[in-house]
Design an enzyme around this catalytic site. Structure first.
Site, PDB file in Angstrom:
ATOM      1  N   ASP A   1      40.772 -27.210  41.020  1.00  0.00           N
ATOM      2  CA  ASP A   1      41.315 -28.341  41.776  1.00  0.00           C
ATOM      3  C   ASP A   1      41.802 -29.449  40.841  1.00  0.00           C
ATOM      4  O   ASP A   1      41.293 -29.577  39.727  1.00  0.00           O
ATOM      5  CB  ASP A   1      40.201 -28.869  42.702  1.00  0.00           C
TER       6      ASP A   1
ATOM      7  N   HIS B   1      50.735 -27.683  38.634  1.00  0.00           N
ATOM      8  CA  HIS B   1      50.458 -26.267  38.919  1.00  0.00           C
ATOM      9  C   HIS B   1      50.841 -25.390  37.728  1.00  0.00           C
ATOM     10  O   HIS B   1      50.129 -24.450  37.375  1.00  0.00           O
ATOM     11  CB  HIS B   1      51.222 -25.813  40.168  1.00  0.00           C
TER      12      HIS B   1
ATOM     13  N   LEU C   1      36.793  -7.399  31.460  1.00  0.00           N
ATOM     14  CA  LEU C   1      36.683  -8.438  32.495  1.00  0.00           C
ATOM     15  C   LEU C   1      37.453  -8.053  33.763  1.00  0.00           C
ATOM     16  O   LEU C   1      38.597  -7.607  33.695  1.00  0.00           O
ATOM     17  CB  LEU C   1      37.256  -9.759  31.955  1.00  0.00           C
TER      18      LEU C   1
HETATM   19  C1  V07 Z   1      48.344 -20.521  40.522  1.00  0.00           C
HETATM   20  C2  V07 Z   1      47.729 -22.128  38.690  1.00  0.00           C
HETATM   21  C3  V07 Z   1      46.241 -22.391  38.600  1.00  0.00           C
HETATM   22  C4  V07 Z   1      45.833 -23.637  39.297  1.00  0.00           C
HETATM   23  C5  V07 Z   1      45.751 -23.520  40.791  1.00  0.00           C
HETATM   24  C6  V07 Z   1      47.031 -23.434  41.585  1.00  0.00           C
HETATM   25  C7  V07 Z   1      48.269 -23.005  40.886  1.00  0.00           C
HETATM   26  C8  V07 Z   1      47.690 -17.936  38.222  1.00  0.00           C
HETATM   27  C9  V07 Z   1      48.030 -17.202  39.339  1.00  0.00           C
HETATM   28  C10 V07 Z   1      48.044 -15.741  39.482  1.00  0.00           C
HETATM   29  C11 V07 Z   1      47.759 -15.137  40.701  1.00  0.00           C
HETATM   30  C12 V07 Z   1      47.737 -13.741  40.825  1.00  0.00           C
HETATM   31  C13 V07 Z   1      47.995 -12.976  39.724  1.00  0.00           C
HETATM   32  C14 V07 Z   1      48.301 -13.546  38.507  1.00  0.00           C
HETATM   33  C15 V07 Z   1      48.330 -14.926  38.383  1.00  0.00           C
HETATM   34  C16 V07 Z   1      48.338 -18.143  40.321  1.00  0.00           C
HETATM   35  C17 V07 Z   1      48.914 -19.054  42.339  1.00  0.00           C
HETATM   36  C18 V07 Z   1      48.750 -20.332  41.839  1.00  0.00           C
HETATM   37  C19 V07 Z   1      49.350 -18.862  43.753  1.00  0.00           C
HETATM   38  F1  V07 Z   1      47.973 -11.624  39.837  1.00  0.00           F
HETATM   39  N1  V07 Z   1      47.756 -19.239  38.488  1.00  0.00           N
HETATM   40  N2  V07 Z   1      48.161 -19.388  39.765  1.00  0.00           N
HETATM   41  N3  V07 Z   1      48.711 -17.976  41.593  1.00  0.00           N
HETATM   42  N4  V07 Z   1      48.145 -21.810  40.038  1.00  0.00           N
END
Ligand code: V07
Length: 253
Positions: A33, A50, A144
Site C-alpha cells: 500500500d 505504481h 520461491l
Molecule cells: C502491480 C506494482 C506493485 C504495487 C501495487 C500495485 C501496482 C507486479 C505485478 C505483477 C502481477 C502478476 C504477474 C507479474 C507481475 C503487478 C498489478 C499491479 C496489477 F504475473 N506489480 N504489479 N500487477 N503494482
C-alpha cells in the site's frame, strides 16, 4: 547493501522442540500500500507510484529468495480496484506484462515459480496472456513460489468455495459430514499452500482490506508507515526479525 543474518533458518529446518534455532517464515503475504501517496508527495501522477512499486516487487522477490522464504503472496490487484478511475485501472492491468517483460528471464534464472490467486478469467485478455505465459514457463521451478493476488477478494473467494462445495454435494462427490476446516481450505484459491506465517502491510493502514480472511486466522501481522515504493531489504529484515522474536516467545513453554 549486503545484510548479514547468519542465524536465519527456514521453518522446515528447525525441529519445533529446539528453541536454539530461530525461524524464518515459510509463507509471507504483503499488502503493498501507499503507491499513490508516494507519487502525490512528489507531485507525480498516481501511476508513477505504481510503476515504482512494480520495481520494488522485483527487489522484494530477490530478498525473499535470499532468505529462503518458500512462498511470497503479493496483493497486486483487488476485486475492489475496478472502482478506481478507468485510466488508472488500465495502467495497473498493464503492469503484469511490463513486469514480466523486464524481469521474467531473471526470475527463471532464480528458479522462481509464478502463480496467481483470484478471479483470473475476468481479467483483460492481454493481462491473462502475459501472466499465463509466465505461469507455464515457470511451472516446473521449485524455488520461491511467487503468488500474485490478481483480481482477488477474500469474501468472493469464500462465496466461490461455498458454491463449489454445494455443487460437489449435489453431484454426490461430497457429503456434508466431510465439511471441516481442511475441506474448506481445499476449495479456496490457496488450495495446497500453507497459510501465511507473516503478513506485512505498508503505508500505515492497519486493515485487512478483504485479503486472505480465512488464511490469516493464525498469522502474525506486521505494519509499517513506510510507503510501498520506499520498502527495501532493511525494512523487510526488520519484519523478519520481529517475526523471529515473536515465534521464539511462542516456542517457550
Ligand atoms: C502491480 C506494482 C506493485 C504495487 C501495487 C500495485 C501496482 C507486479 C505485478 C505483477 C502481477 C502478476 C504477474 C507479474 C507481475 C503487478 C498489478 C499491479 C496489477 F504475473 N506489480 N504489479 N500487477 N503494482
Amino acid at each position: 547493501m549486503q545484510m548479514k543474518l547468519p542465524f536465519l533458518k527456514s521453518k522446515k529446518d528447525s525441529p519445533s522442540q529446539d528453541n536454539e534455532l530461530i525461524t524464518i517464515p515459510e509463507h509471507v503475504a504483503i499488502i503493498m500500500d501507499g503507491n499513490g501517496r508516494w507519487a502525490k508527495k512528489r507531485g507525480l501522477p498516481r501511476v508513477a507510484g505504481h510503476k515504482e512499486g512494480m520495481d520494488v516487487v522485483k527487489r522484494t522477490v530477490d530478498t525473499a529468495v535470499k532468505y529462503n522464504i518458500k512462498i511470497l503472496t503479493l496483493f497486486a490487484f483487488s476485486s475492489e480496484n475496478w472502482k478506481r478511475p478507468k485510466p488508472e485501472v488500465e495502467y495497473l492491468l498493464k503492469l503484469p506484462k511490463e513486469f514480466l517483460h523486464t524481469y521474467l528471464p531473471d526470475l527463471i534464472k532464480n528458479n522462481v515459480r509464478i502463480e496467481t490467486i483470484g478471479d483470473f478469467d475476468s481479467l483483460p485478455e492481454h493481462t491473462k496472456e502475459a501472466v499465463q505465459y509466465a505461469k507455464d514457463k515457470t511451472k516446473d521451478n521449485n524455488g520461491l513460489l511467487l503468488n500474485f493476488a490478481l483480481n482477488y477478494g477474500s469474501r468472493n473467494e469464500i462465496i466461490r468455495a461455498i458454491k463449489l462445495i454445494s455443487k460437489d454435494i449435489d453431484d454426490s462427490k461430497l457429503s456434508l459430514d466431510q465439511l471441516d476446516e481442511s475441506l474448506i481450505s481445499k476449495y479456496l484459491y490457496t488450495q495446497g499452500l500453507t497459510d501465511p506465517d507473516l503478513l506485512i502491510r505498508t503505508s500505515g493502514e492497519q486493515r485487512l482490506s478483504n485479503f486472505l480472511l480465512w488464511q490469516l486466522a493464525y498469522t502474525e501481522f506486521w505494519f509499517t508507515d513506510v510507503l510501498w515504493p520506499d520498502f527495501n531489504e532493511k525494512i523487510f529484515v526488520e519484519a523478519l526479525l520481529d517475526y523471529q522474536r515473536r515465534s521464539r516467545r511462542y516456542g517457550g513453554i
